[in-house]
Write a protein that holds these residues in place. Sequence first.
Motif, PDB file in Angstrom:
ATOM      1  N   UNK A   1       1.178  -1.071  -0.291  1.00 12.14           N
ATOM      2  CA  UNK A   1      -0.018  -0.139  -0.361  1.00 12.14           C
ATOM      3  C   UNK A   1       0.791   1.545  -0.044  1.00 12.14           C
ATOM      4  N   UNK A   2       2.131   1.777   0.211  1.00 13.09           N
ATOM      5  CA  UNK A   2       3.190   2.544   1.070  1.00 13.09           C
ATOM      6  C   UNK A   2       3.196   2.781  -0.348  1.00 13.09           C
ATOM      7  N   UNK A   3       3.790   1.609  -1.271  1.00  8.21           N
ATOM      8  CA  UNK A   3       4.986   2.197  -2.678  1.00  8.21           C
ATOM      9  C   UNK A   3       4.091   1.471  -3.972  1.00  8.21           C
ATOM     10  N   UNK A   4       2.482   1.928  -3.932  1.00 13.03           N
ATOM     11  CA  UNK A   4       1.434   1.926  -4.241  1.00 13.03           C
ATOM     12  C   UNK A   4       0.926   0.625  -5.199  1.00 13.03           C
ATOM     13  N   UNK A   5       1.173  -0.915  -5.067  1.00 12.39           N
ATOM     14  CA  UNK A   5       0.959  -2.183  -5.174  1.00 12.39           C
ATOM     15  C   UNK A   5      -0.269  -2.487  -5.648  1.00 12.39           C
ATOM     16  N   UNK A   6      -0.742  -2.127  -3.934  1.00 15.01           N
ATOM     17  CA  UNK A   6      -2.468  -1.706  -3.217  1.00 15.01           C
ATOM     18  C   UNK A   6      -2.354  -0.499  -3.058  1.00 15.01           C
ATOM     19  N   UNK A   7      -4.581  -0.889  -3.323  1.00 12.66           N
ATOM     20  CA  UNK A   7      -4.683   0.464  -2.734  1.00 12.66           C
ATOM     21  C   UNK A   7      -5.245   0.704  -1.502  1.00 12.66           C
ATOM     22  N   UNK A   8      -4.424  -0.243  -0.550  1.00 13.70           N
ATOM     23  CA  UNK A   8      -4.782  -0.004   1.263  1.00 13.70           C
ATOM     24  C   UNK A   8      -4.548  -1.665   1.557  1.00 13.70           C
ATOM     25  N   UNK A   9      -4.797  -1.401   2.931  1.00  8.97           N
ATOM     26  CA  UNK A   9      -3.859  -2.355   3.657  1.00  8.97           C
ATOM     27  C   UNK A   9      -4.860  -3.048   4.100  1.00  8.97           C
ATOM     28  N   UNK A  10      -5.192  -4.229   4.786  1.00 16.32           N
ATOM     29  CA  UNK A  10      -5.831  -5.167   5.400  1.00 16.32           C
ATOM     30  C   UNK A  10      -6.748  -4.598   5.962  1.00 16.32           C
ATOM     31  N   UNK A  11      -6.699  -3.581   6.950  1.00 17.24           N
ATOM     32  CA  UNK A  11      -7.840  -3.049   7.969  1.00 17.24           C
ATOM     33  C   UNK A  11      -7.070  -1.254   7.572  1.00 17.24           C
ATOM     34  N   UNK A  12      -7.643  -0.632   6.961  1.00 18.17           N
ATOM     35  CA  UNK A  12      -7.389   0.757   7.096  1.00 18.17           C
ATOM     36  C   UNK A  12      -8.173   1.537   8.436  1.00 18.17           C
ATOM     37  N   UNK A  13      -8.161   2.379   8.473  1.00 19.80           N
ATOM     38  CA  UNK A  13      -8.263   3.734   9.501  1.00 19.80           C
ATOM     39  C   UNK A  13      -9.751   3.699   9.723  1.00 19.80           C
ATOM     40  N   UNK A  14     -10.640   3.200   8.607  1.00 22.11           N
ATOM     41  CA  UNK A  14     -12.072   3.360   8.666  1.00 22.11           C
ATOM     42  C   UNK A  14     -12.227   1.919   9.737  1.00 22.11           C
ATOM     43  N   UNK A  15     -11.940   0.870   9.424  1.00 18.24           N
ATOM     44  CA  UNK A  15     -12.007  -0.108   9.823  1.00 18.24           C
ATOM     45  C   UNK A  15     -11.602  -0.142  11.062  1.00 18.24           C
ATOM     46  N   UNK A  16     -10.653   0.659  11.890  1.00 21.13           N
ATOM     47  CA  UNK A  16     -10.239   1.076  12.678  1.00 21.13           C
ATOM     48  C   UNK A  16     -11.476   2.105  13.872  1.00 21.13           C
ATOM     49  N   UNK A  17     -11.841   2.820  13.317  1.00 19.82           N
ATOM     50  CA  UNK A  17     -13.286   3.312  13.297  1.00 19.82           C
ATOM     51  C   UNK A  17     -13.958   2.914  13.755  1.00 19.82           C
ATOM     52  N   UNK A  18     -14.677   1.984  12.821  1.00 20.33           N
ATOM     53  CA  UNK A  18     -15.622   0.656  13.063  1.00 20.33           C
ATOM     54  C   UNK A  18     -15.372   0.593  14.121  1.00 20.33           C
ATOM     55  N   UNK A  19     -14.042  -0.733  14.225  1.00 22.37           N
ATOM     56  CA  UNK A  19     -13.751  -1.234  15.947  1.00 22.37           C
ATOM     57  C   UNK A  19     -14.163  -0.409  16.999  1.00 22.37           C
ATOM     58  N   UNK A  20     -13.697   0.396  17.534  1.00 23.82           N
ATOM     59  CA  UNK A  20     -14.161   1.719  18.030  1.00 23.82           C
ATOM     60  C   UNK A  20     -15.174   1.834  18.316  1.00 23.82           C
ATOM     61  N   UNK A  21     -16.142   2.143  17.405  1.00 20.32           N
ATOM     62  CA  UNK A  21     -17.145   2.030  17.553  1.00 20.32           C
ATOM     63  C   UNK A  21     -18.394   0.764  18.739  1.00 20.32           C
ATOM     64  N   UNK A  22     -17.898  -0.030  18.047  1.00 18.94           N
ATOM     65  CA  UNK A  22     -18.136  -1.502  18.298  1.00 18.94           C
ATOM     66  C   UNK A  22     -17.758  -1.644  19.845  1.00 18.94           C
ATOM     67  N   UNK A  23     -16.740  -0.903  19.836  1.00 18.07           N
ATOM     68  CA  UNK A  23     -15.971  -1.688  21.416  1.00 18.07           C
ATOM     69  C   UNK A  23     -17.273  -0.604  22.045  1.00 18.07           C
ATOM     70  N   UNK A  24     -17.388   0.774  21.865  1.00 15.91           N
ATOM     71  CA  UNK A  24     -18.420   1.433  22.481  1.00 15.91           C
ATOM     72  C   UNK A  24     -19.249   0.680  22.772  1.00 15.91           C
ATOM     73  N   UNK A  25     -20.173   0.191  21.688  1.00 14.15           N
ATOM     74  CA  UNK A  25     -21.630  -0.168  22.135  1.00 14.15           C
ATOM     75  C   UNK A  25     -21.276  -1.509  23.154  1.00 14.15           C
ATOM     76  N   UNK A  26     -20.154  -1.678  23.467  1.00 14.63           N
ATOM     77  CA  UNK A  26     -19.880  -3.685  24.216  1.00 14.63           C
ATOM     78  C   UNK A  26     -19.744  -2.900  25.593  1.00 14.63           C
ATOM     79  N   UNK A  27     -19.656  -1.400  25.909  1.00 15.09           N
ATOM     80  CA  UNK A  27     -19.801  -0.887  27.206  1.00 15.09           C
ATOM     81  C   UNK A  27     -21.026  -1.045  28.037  1.00 15.09           C
ATOM     82  N   UNK A  28     -21.112  -1.241  29.485  1.00  7.22           N
ATOM     83  CA  UNK A  28     -22.167  -1.318  29.912  1.00  7.22           C
ATOM     84  C   UNK A  28     -22.746   0.607  29.620  1.00  7.22           C
ATOM     85  N   UNK A  29     -23.938  -0.062  30.002  1.00  2.00           N
ATOM     86  CA  UNK A  29     -24.955   1.345  30.372  1.00  2.00           C
ATOM     87  C   UNK A  29     -25.217   2.018  31.308  1.00  2.00           C
TER      88      UNK A  29
END
Length: 323
Positions: A295-323
């Motif tokens: 991804x860095x040298x342009x041979x791939x469009x992006x990494x296996x899990x990009x920042x959008x995946x990371x944001x989605x994951x943080x949102x899911x962890x917040x959902x799992x917290x007790x209310x």
Amino acid sequence: MNPTTDQIGVGIIGTGYIAATCHGPVVTAAAGARLAGVLSRRLDAARDFLTTLEVDAATPYDDLDAFLADPGIGLVVVASPDGLHFPQAEASLRAGKHVIVEKPMALSLADAQTLVDLAAERGLVLAVSYHLRCHAGHELLRRRILDGALGAIRYMRLAWSFPIDEANWRARSDVARWWSLSATGTHCLDLARWFGDDMDDWTRFESVLNTTRWGGRDESAVIAAQLASGASVDVLASIQFEEYTRLEFFGDRGSAFCEGTLGPEGGGTIVLNGQPLDFTPTNPFAEQLDRVLAAIDGRAAGPPADGAVGVRAVRDLLLAEPT
């Protein structure tokens, strides 16, 4: 390995288990990378890290600014405790470095989005280390599932327990927000989305947290959820009992089971519709690094899990917290 002009210099932040047994060895073995530096709170720990890896041509650091000022470092691997991921990844991006950050990428949604925006603004690759997407068996099974081998997915069960006691940094609220959820649960939630090819909002999401052993935040977590596709998802994440990993997938035309495929080794067994699924075990951390380099040298469009995946994951962890 002797450095060459086409190798990117990699700096690793952290000298703990993941850095020492997963990221460090694959960086030193990668054809397209060389270990250029390592940052630890203690200089002797950084030196010991390099000695263990038998790397002479790398610099030990105990100061973040000096580490990021190293012109030989082009890619930073952030493998420190969770609470340090955001400030260290942010500083790395501002210093013009590409970043692989261990999961979760931040402890808040705002911080996670800041990293995504900053990487886009600077034209840098931001990858989140959901390395199990790079497991050869998982990738083969996912292709078969998406090709219809199970028909429509109706139910997924993902369980991962890995014992961690109260002495671990994840039990400390000053450097962590989650315990089992960030150790194993976030991988299970990400795999459910990845195998289901569904990154939309959950239509249902409920969690039950168990804190009976050490009084921690989520020593065990059970999550029942439903993807937008309609597939039901059941996740068990725990640090309370012995190591156990299993993935189960049920569709209206078949089923698949993964045993022992979670973790850093890239092995385990997979059964698809009653038949073993043959795959060649490879190190998923090594495959992840290769794809980030592409991804860095342009041979791939992006990494296996990009920042959008990371944001989605943080949102899911917040959902799992007790209310």
